[in-house]
Design an enzyme around this catalytic site. Structure first.
Site, short mmCIF file in Angstrom:
data_model
loop_
_atom_site.label_atom_id
_atom_site.label_comp_id
_atom_site.label_asym_id
_atom_site.label_seq_id
_atom_site.Cartn_x
_atom_site.Cartn_y
_atom_site.Cartn_z
N MET A 136 0.83 -1.19 0.00
CA MET A 136 0.00 0.00 0.00
C MET A 136 0.86 1.24 0.00
O MET A 136 1.88 1.28 0.68
CB MET A 136 -0.88 0.04 1.26
CG MET A 136 -1.71 -1.20 1.45
SD MET A 136 -2.89 -1.36 0.13
CE MET A 136 -3.46 -3.01 0.49
N ARG A 173 3.22 4.53 -7.29
CA ARG A 173 4.13 3.41 -7.20
C ARG A 173 4.50 2.93 -8.59
O ARG A 173 3.73 3.08 -9.53
CB ARG A 173 3.48 2.26 -6.42
CG ARG A 173 4.46 1.16 -6.06
CD ARG A 173 3.81 0.15 -5.14
NE ARG A 173 2.69 -0.49 -5.80
CZ ARG A 173 1.64 -0.96 -5.15
NH1 ARG A 173 1.55 -0.87 -3.87
NH2 ARG A 173 0.66 -1.54 -5.81
N LEU A 188 4.38 -6.66 2.38
CA LEU A 188 5.77 -6.39 2.01
C LEU A 188 5.88 -6.34 0.49
O LEU A 188 5.89 -7.38 -0.17
CB LEU A 188 6.67 -7.47 2.60
CG LEU A 188 6.73 -7.49 4.13
CD1 LEU A 188 7.47 -8.71 4.64
CD2 LEU A 188 7.38 -6.22 4.66
N GLU A 189 5.97 -5.15 -0.06
CA GLU A 189 5.94 -4.97 -1.51
C GLU A 189 7.33 -4.98 -2.14
O GLU A 189 7.48 -4.77 -3.33
CB GLU A 189 5.20 -3.66 -1.84
CG GLU A 189 3.77 -3.70 -1.32
CD GLU A 189 2.99 -2.44 -1.63
OE1 GLU A 189 3.46 -1.64 -2.46
OE2 GLU A 189 1.91 -2.26 -1.03
N ASN A 190 8.35 -5.22 -1.31
CA ASN A 190 9.71 -5.28 -1.83
C ASN A 190 10.28 -6.68 -1.70
O ASN A 190 11.48 -6.87 -1.63
CB ASN A 190 10.59 -4.27 -1.09
CG ASN A 190 10.12 -2.84 -1.32
OD1 ASN A 190 10.18 -2.34 -2.42
ND2 ASN A 190 9.64 -2.20 -0.27
#
Length: 573
Positions: free
Chosen positions: A1, A8, A398-400
């Protein structure tokens, strides 16, 4: 998010080549017979592009980088061309083959068509070093040739490929195209039990060089095969000890067994694993609550409308200790909201039957759980936050990237501390759930017995592949339903699948759709009505519901999203 309105990065990911991975996942490579050969000709590109055909003159051979020998393939996507290079390879009918290649550079894809059964493919995001892609298939009763292909992706960097192999029975095509046959891998080490429930034992082990898959044995009998370095063995009896071993496999064969570890299932009284969220509503609406002011309406937890069944507090922050997180209420940014008020509002929401959880990650989150120590730190710190603030559980956003082995270990450890009422939600990006081999999808499947819901983010995304093998554009009913189908047919239960959308055009860089589109998608999946061109093969009445970023942006738009979607979710069958 997103933590702010900053757009993004939009991920442009594969379409056609992800199909087999999306629907079926990657099967563990079956051991090959000693007589198996590499049927690919000029597999190392030592003879230029001989035996290969590349689209739109997009392929060439280079001397650097190479995986072995003196040459490798360079494919350069341009315009509407994805730099596909193909070779027709002779095979035998009714035979098992293992396809692999080493790749580097931009998004890289490897696959086969014309198998006579289920065509397969695999892929990887851009990589700065050589990485091996592997998948396997069985030929049909009359199949005598297949087409092997590699390609990149539109608008992305050039990719490199080397040492392509199709190991299996000699198809008579004078293959043997270089790179040499692989050797049988060594036995795995480091096997350990990472979690238990009353009916399952979760395992993890160290990877083995040259292995393309692993077999898991329970008391001497093979029970499953996987491509990663973790597995959950389910269907076990409560309060019972089992012995487990693991072997490594590749096209050359299967290794010896690892050392045995003993896993003992929990009793049926709870407290050591399982739960899946306790009393979460059958059909639930999840909303992210912003612990910061980014222009959306500032809220207290008490301001969040009753339409929200799960409130995810965004976000916990990383500490200097690997894997550990903390939470600091932004009292100044939230108009003087005090910690005591915050805790009291959480208790009031819980008294009203709602769940309040702490979200880990977000667009800028950099929490890393990459070994047993950081997994323990994660579980201990999240449990401490639950005790301090009264949170009902945790959201993984966790977008990484995440490590499936150790995030599984961390969440099972947390479950052991918190018990069966623990709420675990996840908010992967669309690409994270295109394939059961992806770390997010693996993690979800690994903890399926304690997982509450996966609310995939259907926004800030490029076009994606649906479960029917077609490409769908973001922002349509078909995009929501055909991508949800991948999760629904890939191993998650309908009660663990939710649709994540922005609450307004301000909530994300792209992907906002009207509440009507969300409701139509919910109807299509749960009832088989209001579908677009994609219609799922069956309905999923137990579909969990929907999620939005964020309750604050929803409030800024007059709560139009929660008023419409909330009522619709709660009216599902």
């Amino acid at each position: 998010m997103p933590r702010s309105r900053r757009r993004r990065r939009t991920a442009l990911w594969s379409a056609a080549t992800a199909l087999a991975v999306s629907v079926a996942g990657l099967a563990a490579a079956a051991p090959a017979a000693a007589a198996d050969v590499n049927n690919v000709r000029n597999a190392g590109f030592e003879s230029g592009l001989s035996n290969w055909t590349c689209s739109a003159n997009s392929g060439t051979t280079v001397n650097s980088p190479v995986h072995s020998g003196s040459s490798a393939l360079r494919g350069t996507p341009a315009g509407q061309d994805n730099a596909q290079c193909v070779q027709s390879v002779a095979v035998k009918p009714n035979s098992r083959y293992t396809l692999s290649a080493w790749v580097q550079g931009g998004y890289s894809y490897l696959g086969v068509t014309g198998s006579g059964t289920t065509d397969v493919s695999t892929w990887t995001p851009d990589s700065a070093s050589w990485k091996q892609l592997t998948t396997s298939f069985t030929t049909g009763a009359s199949t005598t040739s297949v087409t092997v292909y590699t390609h990149g992706w539109y608008g992305q960097a050039a990719y490199y490929a080397d040492d392509v192999s199709l190991f299996g029975p000699d198809g008579g095509g004078t293959g043997g195209g270089g790179g040499g046959n692989p050797t049988v891998p060594a036995a795995p080490s480091g096997l350990n039990v990472t979690g238990t429930t009353s009916s399952s034992v979760s395992l993890a082990w160290s990877g083995v060089s040259g292995a393309t898959g692993y077999n898991v044995y329970r008391n001497g009998t093979k029970v499953t095969g996987v491509t990663g370095t973790s597995a959950t063995v389910s269907g076990l009896t409560a309060s019972t000890s089992y012995g487990f071993q693991v072997t490594a496999t590749n096209a050359a064969g299967e290794s010896g067994k690892s050392a045995t570890v003993t896993g003992t299932t929990a009793g049926t009284g709870g407290g050591s694993g399982g739960g899946g969220g306790g009393s979460v509503a059958k059909h639930a609406v999840t909303g992210y609550w912003q612990n910061f002011n980014n222009g959306a309406r500032v809220q207290k937890i008490s301001d969040v409308p009753a339409a929200y069944d799960i409130i995810a507090v965004a976000f916990a922050d990383a500490t200097g200790t690997p894997g550990a997180v903390t939470f600091n209420l932004d009292s100044a940014g939230l108009g003087g909201y005090t910690v005591d008020q915050f805790k009291a509002d959480i208790r009031a929401k819980q008294a009203a039957g709602k769940k309040v959880i702490i979200s880990i990650g977000g667009q800028n989150g950099t929490v890393s759980v990459s070994d047993s120590g950081s997994a323990a730190n994660f579980a201990n710190s999240v449990y401490s936050l639950m005790q301090t603030y009264g949170f009902d559980g945790v959201d993984i956003d966790l977008e990484n990237g995440l490590n499936a082995t150790y995030m599984t270990q961390a969440l099972r450890s947390l479950s052991g501390k918190a018990g069966s009422s623990l709420v675990i939600t996840m908010a992967p990006q669309t690409i994270d759930m295109q394939s059961t081999s992806n770390s997010y999808f693996q993690t979800a499947l690994n903890i399926k017995d304690i997982l509450t819901v996966v609310n995939m983010q259907y926004y800030n995304s490029g076009s994606m592949l649906g479960c029917d093998g077609k490409v769908y554009s973001q922002g349509s009913v078909d995009f929501l339903t055909a991508l949800a189908c991948i999760q629904l047919e890939g191993g998650l239960s309908p009660a663990q699948v939710g649709l994540g959308l922005p609450a307004s055009t301000s909530g994300a860089g792209s992907g906002y759709v009207s509440p009507t589109v969300v409701n139509n998608a919910l109807d299509c999946l749960a009832r088989g009505t209001n579908c677009g061109s994609f219609r799922p093969s069956r309905t999923y009445p137990a579909l969990r519901g929907a999620m939005t970023w964020s309750t604050n942006w929803d409030a800024s738009a007059g709560n139009a999203w929660s008023n419409s979607v909330g009522a619709h979710v709660h009216a599902l069958p």
